[in-house]
Design an enzyme around this catalytic site. Structure first.
Site, PDB file in Angstrom:
ATOM      1  N   ARG A  70      34.253  -1.631  18.234  1.00  0.00           N
ATOM      2  CA  ARG A  70      33.789  -0.286  18.610  1.00  0.00           C
ATOM      3  C   ARG A  70      32.506   0.060  17.864  1.00  0.00           C
ATOM      4  NH1 ARG A  70      38.192   4.009  17.849  1.00  0.00           N
ATOM      5  NH2 ARG A  70      36.536   5.305  18.667  1.00  0.00           N
ATOM      6  N   GLN A 101      34.546  15.356  18.045  1.00  0.00           N
ATOM      7  CA  GLN A 101      35.671  14.462  17.730  1.00  0.00           C
ATOM      8  C   GLN A 101      35.205  13.016  17.788  1.00  0.00           C
ATOM      9  OE1 GLN A 101      39.423  15.995  20.058  1.00  0.00           O
ATOM     10  NE2 GLN A 101      37.586  16.720  21.085  1.00  0.00           N
ATOM     11  N   ASN A 102      33.955  12.812  18.203  1.00  0.00           N
ATOM     12  CA  ASN A 102      33.485  11.439  18.376  1.00  0.00           C
ATOM     13  C   ASN A 102      33.066  10.822  17.048  1.00  0.00           C
ATOM     14  OD1 ASN A 102      33.920  11.974  21.007  1.00  0.00           O
ATOM     15  ND2 ASN A 102      31.768  12.238  21.576  1.00  0.00           N
ATOM     16  N   HIS A 119      36.446  13.774  13.130  1.00  0.00           N
ATOM     17  CA  HIS A 119      37.270  12.557  13.049  1.00  0.00           C
ATOM     18  C   HIS A 119      36.569  11.415  12.306  1.00  0.00           C
ATOM     19  CE1 HIS A 119      39.897  13.939  16.719  1.00  0.00           C
ATOM     20  NE2 HIS A 119      40.108  14.639  15.630  1.00  0.00           N
ATOM     21  N   CYS A 127      37.709   2.518   1.008  1.00  0.00           N
ATOM     22  CA  CYS A 127      38.812   1.685   0.529  1.00  0.00           C
ATOM     23  C   CYS A 127      40.138   2.346   0.913  1.00  0.00           C
ATOM     24  CB  CYS A 127      38.704   1.517  -0.982  1.00  0.00           C
ATOM     25  SG  CYS A 127      40.121   0.632  -1.653  1.00  0.00           S
ATOM     26  N   CYS A 147      37.596  -3.926  -1.453  1.00  0.00           N
ATOM     27  CA  CYS A 147      36.870  -3.042  -2.365  1.00  0.00           C
ATOM     28  C   CYS A 147      36.554  -3.793  -3.669  1.00  0.00           C
ATOM     29  CB  CYS A 147      37.770  -1.841  -2.655  1.00  0.00           C
ATOM     30  SG  CYS A 147      37.152  -0.694  -3.876  1.00  0.00           S
ATOM     31  N   CYS A 150      38.630  -1.995  -6.727  1.00  0.00           N
ATOM     32  CA  CYS A 150      40.084  -2.077  -6.966  1.00  0.00           C
ATOM     33  C   CYS A 150      40.768  -3.197  -6.167  1.00  0.00           C
ATOM     34  CB  CYS A 150      40.746  -0.736  -6.652  1.00  0.00           C
ATOM     35  SG  CYS A 150      40.943  -0.434  -4.886  1.00  0.00           S
ATOM     36  N   GLU A 215      37.138  16.361  34.898  1.00  0.00           N
ATOM     37  CA  GLU A 215      38.358  16.795  35.614  1.00  0.00           C
ATOM     38  C   GLU A 215      39.018  17.948  34.860  1.00  0.00           C
ATOM     39  OE1 GLU A 215      41.357  13.408  33.852  1.00  0.00           O
ATOM     40  OE2 GLU A 215      40.061  12.904  35.551  1.00  0.00           O
TER      41      GLU A 215
HETATM   42  P1  OAD Z   1      39.894  11.595  25.894  1.00  0.00           P
HETATM   43  O1  OAD Z   1      39.711  10.186  26.330  1.00  0.00           O
HETATM   44  O2  OAD Z   1      41.268  12.076  25.647  1.00  0.00           O
HETATM   45  O3  OAD Z   1      39.284  12.586  26.970  1.00  0.00           O
HETATM   46  C1  OAD Z   1      38.019  12.391  27.514  1.00  0.00           C
HETATM   47  C2  OAD Z   1      37.766  13.512  28.492  1.00  0.00           C
HETATM   48  O4  OAD Z   1      36.434  13.380  28.964  1.00  0.00           O
HETATM   49  C3  OAD Z   1      38.680  13.504  29.725  1.00  0.00           C
HETATM   50  O5  OAD Z   1      39.184  14.823  29.905  1.00  0.00           O
HETATM   51  C4  OAD Z   1      37.755  13.079  30.862  1.00  0.00           C
HETATM   52  O6  OAD Z   1      38.084  13.757  32.064  1.00  0.00           O
HETATM   53  C5  OAD Z   1      36.430  13.572  30.369  1.00  0.00           C
HETATM   54  N1  OAD Z   1      35.254  12.816  30.844  1.00  0.00           N
HETATM   55  C6  OAD Z   1      35.140  11.494  31.084  1.00  0.00           C
HETATM   56  N2  OAD Z   1      33.886  11.187  31.419  1.00  0.00           N
HETATM   57  C7  OAD Z   1      33.175  12.353  31.395  1.00  0.00           C
HETATM   58  C8  OAD Z   1      31.798  12.695  31.620  1.00  0.00           C
HETATM   59  N3  OAD Z   1      30.885  11.788  31.925  1.00  0.00           N
HETATM   60  N4  OAD Z   1      31.447  13.992  31.481  1.00  0.00           N
HETATM   61  C9  OAD Z   1      32.366  14.939  31.149  1.00  0.00           C
HETATM   62  N5  OAD Z   1      33.653  14.671  30.931  1.00  0.00           N
HETATM   63  C10 OAD Z   1      34.054  13.398  31.027  1.00  0.00           C
HETATM   64  O7  OAD Z   1      38.951  11.788  24.609  1.00  0.00           O
HETATM   65  P2  OAD Z   1      38.992  12.952  23.522  1.00  0.00           P
HETATM   66  O8  OAD Z   1      39.380  14.242  24.107  1.00  0.00           O
HETATM   67  O9  OAD Z   1      37.714  12.860  22.782  1.00  0.00           O
HETATM   68  O10 OAD Z   1      41.184  10.767  18.001  1.00  0.00           O
HETATM   69  O11 OAD Z   1      40.137  12.429  22.579  1.00  0.00           O
HETATM   70  C11 OAD Z   1      40.432  13.170  21.440  1.00  0.00           C
HETATM   71  C12 OAD Z   1      40.855  12.271  20.325  1.00  0.00           C
HETATM   72  O12 OAD Z   1      41.940  11.453  20.738  1.00  0.00           O
HETATM   73  C13 OAD Z   1      39.808  11.285  19.869  1.00  0.00           C
HETATM   74  O13 OAD Z   1      38.889  11.822  18.955  1.00  0.00           O
HETATM   75  C14 OAD Z   1      40.638  10.238  19.219  1.00  0.00           C
HETATM   76  C15 OAD Z   1      41.675  10.086  20.313  1.00  0.00           C
HETATM   77  O14 OAD Z   1      42.811   9.428  20.052  1.00  0.00           O
HETATM   78  C16 OAD Z   1      41.412   9.974  16.958  1.00  0.00           C
HETATM   79  O15 OAD Z   1      41.155   8.784  16.967  1.00  0.00           O
HETATM   80  C17 OAD Z   1      41.990  10.688  15.789  1.00  0.00           C
END
Ligand code: OAD
Length: 243
Positions: A70, A101-102, A119, A127, A147, A150, A215
């Site tokens: 990633r 959240q990205n 996030h 570490c 690390c 440690c 959506e």
């Molecule tokens: P999701 O994958 O849950 O949701 C992505 C959202 O983006 C969906 O509602 C899609 O409909 C929408 N989408 C996709 N392509 C799009 C576009 N081009 N324009 C607009 N909308 C679009 O991702 P997150 O909501 O970011 O956390 O997920 C939240 C968290 O869950 C992440 O930060 C991560 C994950 O598990 C951790 O890792 C802690």
């Protein structure tokens, strides 16, 4: 693209704006969202199953390699017009807070400055034992780097399920949601707490809430304006219509 006139006139006057972004914002940069079907090498894993401390304890190499992949993808990706439009908004709005959240770092690469990464960030590691952040690490060997202080294993400096969010960032995000005139929820499914509750906190204190998503989500029926479609198309069009 046509936007409701009440939305445009409200946003032109707004002094404080907060925007929460999720993986959908980076989809047009070629990065997978979390709840899309996974393809290829990792098809057999659900991302949620790899993003936990338990998964790392069970199989550190598997988790490290997934994040390494990633990290490479994020490095190779370019910010898209949605990221640039948010950077432009920050210049136009007197007080603009971007809450993301990205973990891909694309907002900063697009020029956003006031970014709260709730996030963490893929490009940092820390570490897993002593918590020390690492400036660099050696990835040439077959094993998970460790690390030098440690001997604990390095892990990505991101928030996993079951872990707390960085306190300073979370407090600043809550403060922004509680004080903004308008709140945007963009490209997030709104399923992961506590980020998902920010839009509701904003709504409660009377902010105008706008959602941009490909959506509908659980938030959609509560918002003032739902702008369906791709953030990489809607955001630049909105910025153009506003200023
Ligand atoms: P999701 O994958 O849950 O949701 C992505 C959202 O983006 C969906 O509602 C899609 O409909 C929408 N989408 C996709 N392509 C799009 C576009 N081009 N324009 C607009 N909308 C679009 O991702 P997150 O909501 O970011 O956390 O997920 C939240 C968290 O869950 C992440 O930060 C991560 C994950 O598990 C951790 O890792 C802690």
């Amino acid at each position: 693209m046509n936007f409701p006139l009440e939305l445009l006139s409200f946003l032109r006057k707004a002094q404080r704006v907060a925007a929460l972004t999720g993986a959908g914002v980076s989809q047009e940069s070629g990065l997978s969202t979390f709840r899309d079907a996974q393809v290829g090498l990792w098809a057999q894993y659900r991302p949620e199953d790899l993003a936990t401390p338990e998964a790392f304890a069970r199989d550190p190499k598997l988790v490290w390699d997934w994040y390494a992949l990633r990290r490479e993808k994020a490095r190779a990706a370019q910010p898209n017009p949605g990221h640039f439009a948010l950077a432009e908004m920050e210049k136009r709005v007197p007080d603009f807070t971007l809450i993301s959240q990205n973990v891909d770092g694309l907002h900063r690469r697009a020029g956003s400055v006031n970014v709260l990464e709730l996030h963490g960030n893929l490009q940092r590691v820390k570490c897993s034992a002593c918590g020390e952040q690492a400036a660099g690490w050696d990835e040439s060997g077959p094993d998970v780097p460790s690390c030098p202080r440690c001997g604990g294993l390095f892990r990505p400096d991101v928030v996993w399920f079951g872990e707390s969010l960085p306190r300073k960032e979370l407090e600043a995000a809550i403060q922004a949601a509680r004080t903004c005139d308008a709140f945007f929820s963009i490209g997030t499914s709104g399923l992961v707490q506590p980020a998902a509750s920010l839009a509701y906190a904003a709504r409660e204190q009377g902010a105008l809430v706008v959602e941009i998503n490909a959506e509908p989500t659980p938030l959609t029926e509560t918002v003032d304006f739902f702008l369906p479609g791709k953030s990489g198309e809607i955001l630049p069009a909105l910025v153009k219509a506003l200023w």
